[in-house]
Design a protein around this motif. Structure first.
Motif, short mmCIF file in Angstrom:
data_model
loop_
_atom_site.label_atom_id
_atom_site.label_comp_id
_atom_site.label_asym_id
_atom_site.label_seq_id
_atom_site.Cartn_x
_atom_site.Cartn_y
_atom_site.Cartn_z
N LYS A 317 0.83 -1.22 0.00
CA LYS A 317 0.00 0.00 0.00
C LYS A 317 0.86 1.27 0.00
N TYR A 318 2.05 1.18 0.64
CA TYR A 318 2.85 2.38 0.85
C TYR A 318 4.03 2.51 -0.12
N LYS A 319 4.12 1.62 -1.10
CA LYS A 319 5.15 1.70 -2.15
C LYS A 319 6.54 1.91 -1.56
N PRO A 320 7.04 0.98 -0.76
CA PRO A 320 8.31 1.18 -0.05
C PRO A 320 9.52 1.13 -0.96
N PHE A 321 10.62 1.67 -0.42
CA PHE A 321 11.90 1.59 -1.10
C PHE A 321 12.57 0.26 -0.83
N ILE A 322 12.48 -0.20 0.40
CA ILE A 322 13.03 -1.51 0.75
C ILE A 322 12.12 -2.20 1.77
N VAL A 323 12.02 -3.52 1.61
CA VAL A 323 11.35 -4.38 2.58
C VAL A 323 12.34 -5.47 2.96
N ASN A 324 12.41 -5.76 4.23
CA ASN A 324 13.43 -6.70 4.71
C ASN A 324 12.79 -7.73 5.61
N THR A 325 12.87 -9.00 5.23
CA THR A 325 12.47 -10.06 6.15
C THR A 325 13.69 -10.43 6.99
N VAL A 326 13.57 -10.22 8.31
CA VAL A 326 14.67 -10.52 9.23
C VAL A 326 14.51 -12.00 9.59
#
Length: 453
Positions: A317-326
């Motif tokens: 929804k927020y069009k992120p620059f990076i998403v990280n699964t820890v």
């Protein structure tokens, strides 16, 4: 909706789609802890066979968490392209899997159909895939994003510089940051996890990172991974934040445990777009990880892979620059050993990319988990082959503040050299100007942080 199958003389009858989705998972200690896992390999295979024959319409028409009671479900539903969904609704999950793996299916086609898929459909496809399937399918997907620079291009492996310090000592953070930069790491973000969750601490760290970026004219972006409310206070007080950060869960109740809801994320989104220092349009950094909902008793009997996919539906929804699964940070209660961590890392990367997110993975484990650094090396290589946008760099792969094991600055440099990958183009040009890189390879002066002293 048929939820029964005969397998080698045994009839398996499942009570609901929720049960099928859980029992079709590869083995995860978190699902066992929740009491929803398959009893054995035979039951797991039966669940996979049932799931393979269900249609995408079956999955949408039987919500695991109804939109009427959960705002994450509402966000996922609201983003669905009804015209594209109508084209796909009669596909079985098996047909979706086959389509993604077909040689002739390219990134453009996947990008288009992704708009007609819910998060639960992405999770269902992952459950039918081998590790190699997850790598092959994800490697086709290119998801670029731009904050101050662009990452996510084919052939690019970016790195987050994570120069954490156990007391938030500014000089200690800066020294670690200089080491990261000397190895060519920091194009994804200069991102610090603060010990002290106050606006003053966040402001101090953001100002320092901006000063370093300005002094050396570094094309990258900064972020301090405090709670979103703390960051918002800091930004309102003039802190120079290129992005805003928050951890996400896959259920409304899970997000309440993080102290957030969609209304707060909307407010933060408006703030970073108005008062942030990133050029955008992608101004968010989200982190996730299988098991967070169960740890907050907010899983609603849903398996951790499906909940993780729902995190990505919310993030989208927020069009992120990076998403990280820890991926291995929460511990062995949710991912018991290296085999489970490796599987989860590949699942998360695939499910996020399928939902058109710029996915990174923190290739990591805790010290009480049955895993070691060799296992993380294996996962890092697999993710590089899968086209992961970025991974994390910490000094010597040992985070002295968060007390967990990740990948090092020189690990990322090694992956780039070994697999023919490059930093983000703008960042690579800066590395060349600094004499740290030449023709895509580190020079003899690389790895020496005194360059910046």
């Amino acid at each position: 909706m048929k939820l029964k199958v005969a397998l080698h003389g045994t009839v398996f009858q499942f009570a609901s789609l929720k049960e099928v989705m859980a029992k079709a998972n590869e083995e995860k200690s978190g699902d066992a802890l929740a009491g929803i896992a398959a009893q054995d390999a035979k039951e797991r295979m039966a669940a996979k066979l049932v799931l393979a024959d269900l249609t995408l319409a079956d999955i949408r028409n039987h919500p695991l968490l109804p939109p009427e009671t959960d705002e994450v479900s509402r966000v996922i539903e609201e983003q669905l392209n009804e015209r594209i969904y109508a084209e796909l609704r009669n596909w079985t999950v098996a047909e979706l899997r086959e389509y993604l793996l077909r040689q002739e299916t390219d990134n453009t086609e996947i990008r288009r159909i992704s708009r007609g898929l819910t998060s639960e459909m992405a999770a269902a496809a992952a459950k039918l895939m081998t590790n190699l399937d997850l790598i092959q399918a994800a490697s086709k997907m290119e998801v670029q994003a731009h904050c101050n620079i662009t990452i996510g291009q084919k052939g690019v492996l970016a790195g987050r510089a994570q120069p954490n310090h156990p007391t938030d000592n500014i000089q200690g953070i800066k020294a670690s940051l200089y080491e990261a930069l000397s190895y060519g790491i920091g194009d994804a973000v200069i991102g610090i996890n603060p010990v002290i969750d106050t606006a003053e601490s966040v402001k101090e760290i953001l100002h320092m990172t901006k000063e370093v970026m300005g002094k050396w004219r570094i094309p990258t972006q900064n972020c301090v991974l405090a709670h979103v409310k703390t960051q918002m206070r800091a930004i309102r007080q003039g802190a120079p934040a290129d992005m805003v950060f928050q951890s996400l869960a896959g259920s409304e109740d899970g997000n309440k445990a993080f102290g957030i809801d969609v209304a707060l994320l909307d407010e933060a989104d408006e703030l970073i777009r108005r008062d942030g220092t990133g050029t955008g349009p992608n101004l968010w950094y989200f982190e996730t990880g299988q098991g967070s909902e169960l740890s907050a008793e907010a899983h609603h009997g849903i398996d951790q892979v499906t909940l993780e996919a729902r995190c990505y539906g919310l993030a989208r929804k927020y069009k992120p620059f990076i998403v990280n699964t820890v991926v291995g940070f929460i511990g062995p209660e949710y991912l018991y050993d290296a085999k489970q961590v490796i599987r989860a890392g590949l699942e998360d990367h695939f499910m996020g990319k399928l939902q058109q997110l710029p996915m990174g993975v923190d290739v990591c484990y805790t010290n009480h988990m049955k895993a070691d650094q060799n296992d993380m090396d294996n996962l890092a290589v697999l993710l590089a082959a899968a086209g992961v946008n970025y991974i994390i760099g910490v000094p010597m792969a040992d985070d002295c503040m968060l007390n967990y094991q990740s990948t090092s600055y020189h690990d990322i440099a090694t992956l780039r050299e070994m697999m023919g990958l490059r930093p983000a183009p703008e960042f690579e040009r800066w590395l060349e100007r600094m004499g740290i890189m030449e023709n895509g390879r580190l020079t003899p002066i690389a790895g020496d942080p005194s360059l910046f002293m």
